[in-house]
Design a protein around this motif. Structure first.
Motif, mmCIF file in Angstrom:
data_model
loop_
_atom_site.group_PDB
_atom_site.id
_atom_site.type_symbol
_atom_site.label_atom_id
_atom_site.label_comp_id
_atom_site.label_asym_id
_atom_site.label_seq_id
_atom_site.Cartn_x
_atom_site.Cartn_y
_atom_site.Cartn_z
ATOM 1 N N ALA A 236 0.838 -1.206 0.000
ATOM 2 C CA ALA A 236 0.000 0.000 0.000
ATOM 3 C C ALA A 236 0.870 1.253 0.000
ATOM 4 N N ARG A 237 1.964 1.227 0.772
ATOM 5 C CA ARG A 237 2.875 2.380 0.768
ATOM 6 C C ARG A 237 3.515 2.564 -0.597
ATOM 7 N N ALA A 238 3.935 1.436 -1.203
ATOM 8 C CA ALA A 238 4.549 1.526 -2.534
ATOM 9 C C ALA A 238 3.530 2.016 -3.558
ATOM 10 N N GLU A 239 2.311 1.519 -3.482
ATOM 11 C CA GLU A 239 1.275 1.947 -4.421
ATOM 12 C C GLU A 239 0.958 3.433 -4.233
ATOM 13 N N TYR A 240 0.995 3.891 -2.995
ATOM 14 C CA TYR A 240 0.745 5.306 -2.737
ATOM 15 C C TYR A 240 1.855 6.161 -3.334
ATOM 16 N N ALA A 241 3.100 5.723 -3.158
ATOM 17 C CA ALA A 241 4.220 6.467 -3.742
ATOM 18 C C ALA A 241 4.124 6.467 -5.269
ATOM 19 N N ARG A 242 3.788 5.324 -5.848
ATOM 20 C CA ARG A 242 3.643 5.263 -7.307
ATOM 21 C C ARG A 242 2.527 6.181 -7.787
ATOM 22 N N SER A 243 1.440 6.258 -7.018
ATOM 23 C CA SER A 243 0.328 7.115 -7.438
ATOM 24 C C SER A 243 0.743 8.589 -7.444
ATOM 25 N N LEU A 244 1.597 8.978 -6.522
ATOM 26 C CA LEU A 244 2.087 10.356 -6.512
ATOM 27 C C LEU A 244 2.950 10.632 -7.746
ATOM 28 N N TYR A 245 3.861 9.713 -8.046
ATOM 29 C CA TYR A 245 4.709 9.891 -9.227
ATOM 30 C C TYR A 245 3.869 9.878 -10.510
ATOM 31 N N LEU A 246 2.871 8.996 -10.559
ATOM 32 C CA LEU A 246 2.019 8.930 -11.735
ATOM 33 C C LEU A 246 1.213 10.213 -11.901
ATOM 34 N N LEU A 247 0.728 10.758 -10.796
ATOM 35 C CA LEU A 247 -0.037 11.998 -10.863
ATOM 36 C C LEU A 247 0.829 13.135 -11.377
ATOM 37 N N GLU A 248 2.052 13.219 -10.903
ATOM 38 C CA GLU A 248 2.967 14.255 -11.385
ATOM 39 C C GLU A 248 3.306 14.057 -12.860
ATOM 40 N N ALA A 249 3.546 12.813 -13.260
ATOM 41 C CA ALA A 249 3.883 12.544 -14.655
ATOM 42 C C ALA A 249 2.697 12.849 -15.578
ATOM 43 N N SER A 250 1.477 12.507 -15.138
ATOM 44 C CA SER A 250 0.303 12.769 -15.978
ATOM 45 C C SER A 250 0.058 14.262 -16.143
ATOM 46 N N ALA A 251 0.522 15.061 -15.174
ATOM 47 C CA ALA A 251 0.378 16.506 -15.274
ATOM 48 C C ALA A 251 1.577 17.171 -15.947
ATOM 49 N N GLY A 252 2.601 16.386 -16.288
ATOM 50 C CA GLY A 252 3.766 16.951 -16.952
ATOM 51 C C GLY A 252 4.720 17.662 -16.024
ATOM 52 N N ILE A 253 4.633 17.382 -14.712
ATOM 53 C CA ILE A 253 5.535 18.009 -13.748
ATOM 54 C C ILE A 253 6.846 17.232 -13.731
ATOM 55 N N GLY A 254 7.948 17.969 -13.715
ATOM 56 C CA GLY A 254 9.249 17.299 -13.662
ATOM 57 C C GLY A 254 9.676 16.716 -14.980
ATOM 58 N N GLY A 255 9.213 17.309 -16.085
ATOM 59 C CA GLY A 255 9.559 16.767 -17.385
ATOM 60 C C GLY A 255 10.863 17.293 -17.945
ATOM 61 N N LYS A 256 11.487 18.268 -17.291
ATOM 62 C CA LYS A 256 12.734 18.836 -17.836
ATOM 63 C C LYS A 256 13.916 18.014 -17.367
#
Length: 422
Positions: free
Chosen positions: A401-421
């Motif tokens: 659950a902790r790993a899935e929560y961390a992945r969901s944060l990274y996925l949310l940022e990636a889907s919004a294009g944050i940290g793409g540089k």
């Protein structure tokens, strides 16, 4: 009672002793990302597209080359002889130059198309960076999760080995039957196998992470360090949607591609205008009556009677329409992707909170109480193993659950294009 340890006890501790020594290289997530962005082979190949687009821009800026031609006519190479009777000759020599003048703004249109193509290549590279960052982040989370699984399996093996040692003493004293001792040994051996599988899974994940980092030869002493992300609050969904539609490099690349298609349409319209060719010629005659020098000028304009570039203009119009439709389709897809990632984050947050509040402490308490009771002879081995199994499943669910929560944060940022540089 002898002090010699039985074979099953020695095997269990051999598994613990055989674990890798503390690695010399521990990589944080930031270091893994930096190395991946610098050395990942697929990303390096994607970066070359920018250089290719820059070379095409150089080509687009070039002007048509002038043409120089030289010739000779009426030459007495066959030995006929030039005289007043045959009226052959006189020999003529010429030198001609032609210059093409592009009409309709072809060169500026070519440059505009190439500049937009360069912008598309740069944005597509940023989108590749976005994808690679998410892959590295996910692999890093998997590595941390695998390390937790190894540690949990090691703790379970230590607990079972302690029970086996207690049962050995109790069996020799006649307090328990031999079958119970055998059951505890089997449970310890099963846990030893589980530990080996967990360590193999960890090594596999670390190799995959090193491959993403661009390492062609995985290091045996490679390890990761850090903690799983645990932000409890994020921005509202509307802000994520706004950021995604403004920052996603794949969407920006499609919008730039639409502008490139518009520039290509202008280029094809310009190509429908015929170019003008200006020429000048110097001619020298050598005959019986003497020699002469002449100079001529020429203008050449193709007549667009049949070919007015109709097909390419129609193609460019349809490609522009297609690009605009693709932009709209991707915008809708991004909205759905961001909302899905946001809902996933909410679900993982609720699941993690439920495990922490309702299950984690209770499972650990039941396991400890049952182990203590079993040592005192107040609980059966099956009760202890059941409590141990429940604790193990709860801890695995917690780590996942902790790993899935961390992945969901990274996925949310990636889907919004944050940290793409990079």
């Amino acid at each position: 009672m002898g002090s010699t340890k039985p074979w099953w006890f020695i095997l269990g501790w051999c598994v613990l002793a055989a674990r890798p020594a503390l690695p010399d290289e521990k990589i944080t997530l930031e270091q893994a990302l930096a190395e991946a962005l610098e050395k990942n082979l697929s990303l390096l190949a994607e970066r070359v597209n920018i250089s290719i687009a820059e070379a095409r821009l150089i080509t687009a800026r070039l002007r048509p080359n002038p043409v120089v031609s030289a010739g000779g006519d009426h030459l007495d190479l066959l030995g006929t002889g030039f005289n007043e009777i045959n009226n052959a000759g006189p020999a003529e020599f010429n030198l001609r130059t032609d210059f093409t003048i592009e009409r309709g703004g072809k060169r500026p249109s070519r440059i505009a198309v190439a500049q937009h193509a360069l912008g598309v290549a740069e944005l597509e590279f940023l989108n590749a960076v976005r994808g690679l960052r998410l892959e590295v982040q996910s692999a890093f989370v998997e590595a941390l999760l695998a390390k937790h699984r190894v540690e949990l399996a090691r703790q379970n093996l230590e607990a079972l080995n302690r029970i086996v040692e207690v049962n050995q003493v109790r069996w020799r004293a006649g307090d328990v039957a031999e079958v119970e001792l055998i059951r505890s040994r089997v449970a310890a051996l099963q846990q030893a196998n589980a530990l080996r599988r967990a360590e193999l899974d960890l090594r596999t994940v670390l190799i995959r992470l090193q491959t993403l980092m661009g390492r062609t030869q995985p290091a045996p002493d490679f390890d990761v360090s850090g903690e799983l992300r645990r932000e409890a609050r994020v921005a509202p969904l509307e802000e994520w949607l706004k950021v995604a539609l403004e920052n996603r490099p794949d969407l920006l690349a499609l919008r730039r591609a639409a502008r490139r298609s518009a520039a290509e349409l202008q280029l094809e319209l310009a190509r429908s205008k015929p170019d003008v060719t200006l020429g000048s010629e110097y001619r020298r005659q050598q005959g019986l009556a003497g020699t002469g020098n002449m100079l001529g000028f020429f203008v050449e304009i193709p007549l667009p009677v049949f070919d007015r570039n109709q097909g390419e203009i129609a193609r460019a119009r349809q490609e522009l329409r297609q690009a605009e439709l693709r932009v709209r389709a991707l915008e809708a897809s991004i909205r759905a992707e961001v909302e899905s990632a946001y809902r996933q984050w909410q679900a993982t947050l609720e699941s993690l909170a439920q495990i922490e509040k309702a299950m984690l402490a209770q499972a650990r308490e039941v396991r400890d109480i049952t182990e203590y009771s079993y040592r005192r002879g107040e609980a059966s081995l099956l009760e202890f193993l059941d409590a141990q199994r429940a604790f193990n499943e709860t801890m695995q669910a917690y780590y996942e659950a902790r790993a899935e929560y961390a992945r969901s944060l990274y996925l949310l940022e990636a889907s919004a294009g944050i940290g793409g540089k990079p």
